[in-house]
Design a protein around this motif. Structure first.
Motif, mmCIF file in Angstrom:
data_model
loop_
_atom_site.group_PDB
_atom_site.id
_atom_site.type_symbol
_atom_site.label_atom_id
_atom_site.label_comp_id
_atom_site.label_asym_id
_atom_site.label_seq_id
_atom_site.Cartn_x
_atom_site.Cartn_y
_atom_site.Cartn_z
ATOM 1 N N PRO A 158 2.191 -1.846 -3.285
ATOM 2 C CA PRO A 158 1.526 -0.773 -2.531
ATOM 3 C C PRO A 158 2.492 0.266 -1.967
ATOM 4 O O PRO A 158 3.613 -0.058 -1.585
ATOM 5 C CB PRO A 158 0.824 -1.531 -1.399
ATOM 6 C CG PRO A 158 1.595 -2.789 -1.247
ATOM 7 C CD PRO A 158 2.065 -3.155 -2.620
ATOM 8 N N ILE A 159 2.019 1.481 -1.931
ATOM 9 C CA ILE A 159 2.770 2.568 -1.303
ATOM 10 C C ILE A 159 2.497 2.600 0.201
ATOM 11 O O ILE A 159 3.385 2.880 0.998
ATOM 12 C CB ILE A 159 2.417 3.906 -1.969
ATOM 13 C CG1 ILE A 159 3.003 3.950 -3.389
ATOM 14 C CG2 ILE A 159 2.934 5.092 -1.154
ATOM 15 C CD1 ILE A 159 2.628 5.167 -4.176
ATOM 16 N N ILE A 160 1.268 2.279 0.593
ATOM 17 C CA ILE A 160 0.918 2.181 2.012
ATOM 18 C C ILE A 160 1.003 0.716 2.414
ATOM 19 O O ILE A 160 0.419 -0.151 1.765
ATOM 20 C CB ILE A 160 -0.496 2.729 2.280
ATOM 21 C CG1 ILE A 160 -0.579 4.214 1.889
ATOM 22 C CG2 ILE A 160 -0.874 2.542 3.741
ATOM 23 C CD1 ILE A 160 -1.968 4.797 2.005
ATOM 24 N N THR A 161 1.738 0.430 3.484
ATOM 25 C CA THR A 161 1.949 -0.960 3.890
ATOM 26 C C THR A 161 2.077 -1.058 5.403
ATOM 27 O O THR A 161 2.404 -0.075 6.078
ATOM 28 C CB THR A 161 3.216 -1.532 3.227
ATOM 29 O OG1 THR A 161 3.410 -2.883 3.649
ATOM 30 C CG2 THR A 161 4.448 -0.720 3.583
ATOM 31 N N ALA A 162 1.830 -2.257 5.913
ATOM 32 C CA ALA A 162 2.021 -2.519 7.336
ATOM 33 C C ALA A 162 3.300 -3.305 7.583
ATOM 34 O O ALA A 162 3.596 -3.658 8.720
ATOM 35 C CB ALA A 162 0.824 -3.294 7.888
ATOM 36 N N PRO A 200 -1.073 -0.173 12.834
ATOM 37 C CA PRO A 200 -0.055 0.778 12.362
ATOM 38 C C PRO A 200 0.240 0.560 10.882
ATOM 39 O O PRO A 200 0.354 -0.580 10.411
ATOM 40 C CB PRO A 200 1.168 0.441 13.222
ATOM 41 C CG PRO A 200 0.614 -0.224 14.440
ATOM 42 C CD PRO A 200 -0.591 -0.988 13.974
ATOM 43 N N ALA A 201 0.357 1.637 10.140
ATOM 44 C CA ALA A 201 0.672 1.577 8.711
ATOM 45 C C ALA A 201 1.646 2.695 8.373
ATOM 46 O O ALA A 201 1.749 3.687 9.088
ATOM 47 C CB ALA A 201 -0.597 1.704 7.870
ATOM 48 N N GLY A 202 2.385 2.489 7.282
ATOM 49 C CA GLY A 202 3.360 3.499 6.887
ATOM 50 C C GLY A 202 3.597 3.504 5.396
ATOM 51 O O GLY A 202 3.052 2.671 4.650
ATOM 52 N N LEU A 203 4.406 4.462 4.952
ATOM 53 C CA LEU A 203 4.804 4.503 3.547
ATOM 54 C C LEU A 203 5.904 3.469 3.317
ATOM 55 O O LEU A 203 6.808 3.309 4.124
ATOM 56 C CB LEU A 203 5.316 5.903 3.192
ATOM 57 C CG LEU A 203 4.318 7.053 3.354
ATOM 58 C CD1 LEU A 203 4.991 8.378 2.992
ATOM 59 C CD2 LEU A 203 3.093 6.834 2.485
ATOM 60 N N THR A 204 5.830 2.789 2.215
ATOM 61 C CA THR A 204 6.725 1.666 1.960
ATOM 62 C C THR A 204 8.185 2.088 1.848
ATOM 63 O O THR A 204 8.498 3.147 1.302
ATOM 64 C CB THR A 204 6.309 0.925 0.677
ATOM 65 O OG1 THR A 204 7.137 -0.229 0.527
ATOM 66 C CG2 THR A 204 6.458 1.808 -0.558
ATOM 67 N N VAL A 205 9.069 1.257 2.379
ATOM 68 C CA VAL A 205 10.502 1.455 2.188
ATOM 69 C C VAL A 205 11.010 0.609 1.029
ATOM 70 O O VAL A 205 12.142 0.769 0.576
ATOM 71 C CB VAL A 205 11.308 1.111 3.468
ATOM 72 C CG1 VAL A 205 10.884 2.005 4.619
ATOM 73 C CG2 VAL A 205 11.150 -0.353 3.846
ATOM 74 N N SER A 206 10.168 -0.311 0.548
ATOM 75 C CA SER A 206 10.556 -1.181 -0.561
ATOM 76 C C SER A 206 9.346 -1.988 -1.007
ATOM 77 O O SER A 206 8.508 -2.359 -0.183
ATOM 78 C CB SER A 206 11.674 -2.143 -0.119
ATOM 79 O OG SER A 206 11.859 -3.174 -1.071
ATOM 80 N N GLY A 207 9.271 -2.260 -2.297
ATOM 81 C CA GLY A 207 8.209 -3.123 -2.816
ATOM 82 C C GLY A 207 8.622 -4.574 -2.888
ATOM 83 O O GLY A 207 7.902 -5.401 -3.446
ATOM 84 N N GLN A 208 9.764 -4.907 -2.299
ATOM 85 C CA GLN A 208 10.334 -6.244 -2.476
ATOM 86 C C GLN A 208 9.442 -7.366 -1.957
ATOM 87 O O GLN A 208 9.198 -8.345 -2.657
ATOM 88 C CB GLN A 208 11.694 -6.338 -1.783
ATOM 89 C CG GLN A 208 12.305 -7.730 -1.865
ATOM 90 C CD GLN A 208 13.319 -7.996 -0.786
ATOM 91 O OE1 GLN A 208 14.156 -7.138 -0.547
ATOM 92 N NE2 GLN A 208 13.249 -9.143 -0.148
ATOM 93 N N LEU A 209 8.967 -7.248 -0.728
ATOM 94 C CA LEU A 209 8.216 -8.349 -0.136
ATOM 95 C C LEU A 209 6.964 -8.655 -0.947
ATOM 96 O O LEU A 209 6.648 -9.823 -1.215
ATOM 97 C CB LEU A 209 7.846 -8.037 1.316
ATOM 98 C CG LEU A 209 9.002 -7.745 2.285
ATOM 99 C CD1 LEU A 209 8.481 -7.651 3.715
ATOM 100 C CD2 LEU A 209 10.102 -8.771 2.177
ATOM 101 N N GLU A 210 6.247 -7.618 -1.353
ATOM 102 C CA GLU A 210 5.061 -7.826 -2.189
ATOM 103 C C GLU A 210 5.461 -8.323 -3.579
ATOM 104 O O GLU A 210 4.733 -9.103 -4.202
ATOM 105 C CB GLU A 210 4.257 -6.535 -2.298
ATOM 106 C CG GLU A 210 3.627 -6.069 -0.987
ATOM 107 C CD GLU A 210 4.559 -5.225 -0.128
ATOM 108 O OE1 GLU A 210 4.109 -4.708 0.905
ATOM 109 O OE2 GLU A 210 5.742 -5.079 -0.496
ATOM 110 N N GLY A 211 6.637 -7.861 -4.057
ATOM 111 C CA GLY A 211 7.126 -8.352 -5.345
ATOM 112 C C GLY A 211 7.384 -9.841 -5.323
ATOM 113 O O GLY A 211 7.147 -10.552 -6.314
#
Length: 461
Positions: A158-162, A200-211
């Motif tokens: 995701p591009i939007i993440t908490a 609160p939500a923001g634009l992702t700094v990395s897809g690592q955790l979801e990866g």
């Protein structure tokens, strides 16, 4: 209809053909007019010669100038010139879109990259930015080829993440709350229950955790997508929006991670050298002398492995003074990384086992409890190009690391769950795509290797 790149590699033919593109140069003589036309498919343009005896053709030619879009009809003939095998002998010309010379900003002269950033809508038509674009496209294909050939699954995170992956608080906030009248709770805090996501939500700094979620089900995955950092840094190495490549591998320790990172870099450099020959020769001649040899040197080298502690020892023993003093527990700076690669090891280096205090919460703690199983891949000329680690797969230690860094474990409940249900050793790394392109092309500013740079106070185009 063939692109100009194909035509330049073709043999002369009497078969009629059509060429479309934009005029780079125009040269007039008494009876003929010579054009260089380019359609972006190659660094080299196609020379077109057209007879001016027809009044209709002559009138059209008079309106054609640099930057105009044109369609030529004719045949491909052998060229008497030294710089091309073939040229087009045209018998018809259609002016599709004019580019008035008094206002068209790209003329036949060298423009500064600073100037070109102000006209990012036109800069792809220059030799340098056109070459960057083709290298970027080829490198994207190379990234997917590398992982697909090795059975990795491509995951869209995701591009939007908490979740703030790095825990550094440098996320761009995403909200639908009215900024002129933000709803507040009784204590004065923002009432996020009224926001779109209820938190609160923001634009992702990395897809690592979801990866990691998918790696712990699919074993080998990779992500390749846009990431965002609200870091107030105005340097030639930083962007607010950039692309990241992040593989994650289950049942993989730091050793396997380092091996894949080395193999990956060598594959990408080799891929670009094989598929972008003309563009790489251009960068080698005009942007960075010796560029091709330096890339080939990385491909042919064996990466040196060095612990952070040994790296600090080498730096402290160096017979030189650094701008940033070196001491154990301080993160390495670019000048330190370049010294290690260019002076100490004379080639690529993988530095491992960094102090826990300067690395992210998800990196696996070593038995000494002072260092983590992190790695940074350093290359000559640049310094760090890849960062990665073995991930902390033990529930209790991950929970402790989250608390130590002041993060709320409740925000990472699902990440902790991965350590409760079928946890395994797993590893991964991140490669900033623009950083890699910058290194491969020799371009000095990262803003010139992405189509539309997003930086502090700059979101034009």
């Amino acid at each position: 209809m063939k692109r100009i790149r194909e035509l330049l590699q073709s043999d002369p033919t009497d078969q009629p053909l059509i060429v479309e593109g934009w005029i780079r140069t125009k040269r007039d003589s008494k009876h003929f007019c010579f054009f260089e036309i380019n359609d972006g498919s190659s660094l080299k343009s196609l020379q077109v010669i057209i007879d001016k005896t027809s009044e209709e053709i002559n009138q059209t030619i008079q309106r054609i100038s640099t930057g105009a879009s044109v369609s030529f009809s004719g045949i491909l003939a052998e060229s008497p010139g030294k710089n091309q095998r073939v040229e087009m002998k045209a018998d018809k010309v259609e002016l599709i879109g004019e580019a008035p010379p008094e206002s068209y900003p790209l003329q036949k002269k060298r423009h500064s990259f600073e100037f070109l950033r102000d006209i990012a809508h036109l800069r792809p038509r220059t030799n340098t930015l056109g070459a960057v674009t083709r290298v970027r496209s080829a490198l994207s294909h190379g990234v997917h080829s590398f992982f697909q050939e090795r059975g990795f699954l491509y995951i869209h995170t995701p591009i939007i993440t908490a979740s703030d992956c790095e825990g550094a608080g440098e996320m761009f906030q995403v909200t639908t709350l009215p900024l002129g009248d933000v709803p507040k709770q009784k204590k004065g805090d923002v009432d996020y229950t009224q926001d779109f996501f209820g938190k609160p939500a923001g634009l992702t700094v990395s897809g690592q955790l979801e990866g990691e979620i998918y790696a712990l089900a699919m074993k080998h995955i990779y992500t390749f997508g846009p990431t965002f950092r609200a870091e107030n840094s105005n340097t030639s190495r930083h962007l607010a929006e950039f692309w990241m490549i992040e593989p994650e591998m289950a049942f993989c320790t730091l050793d396997g991670n380092m091996a894949l990172a080395e193999e990956f870099l060598k594959y990408l450099f080799r891929y670009v050298l094989e598929h972008c020959g003309d563009d790489m020769e251009f960068f080698n001649q005009w942007i960075h002398k010796g560029l091709i040899d330096s890339l080939q040197g990385v491909v042919e080298s064996t990466f040196t492995h060095l612990t952070y502690t040994d790296a600090v020892r080498e730096l402290k023993g160096a017979n030189r003074e650094f701008d940033y003093p070196v001491s154990w527990g301080v993160d390495l700076q670019s000048e330190h990384e370049k010294y290690l690669t260019e002076e100490v090891c004379k080639g690529p280096v993988i530095v491992t086992d960094y102090p826990r205090e300067i690395k992210a919460f998800y990196m696996k703690l070593n038995d000494d409890e002072k260092t983590v199983r992190a790695m940074d891949v350093l290359v000559p000329r640049l310094g760090e190009i890849i960062g990665g680690s073995e991930r902390e797969d033990r529930y209790d230690l991950l929970l402790r690391r989250l608390k130590d860094q002041g993060l709320n474990p409740d925000d990472y409940w699902w990440y902790l769950d991965l350590r409760r249900y079928g946890s395994v050793p797993h590893s991964g790394f991140g490669l900033g795509f623009e950083r890699a392109i910058q290194y491969i092309t020799g371009m000095q500013n990262i803003r010139d290797v992405i189509p539309f740079p997003r930086t502090v106070r700059n979101a034009e185009f």
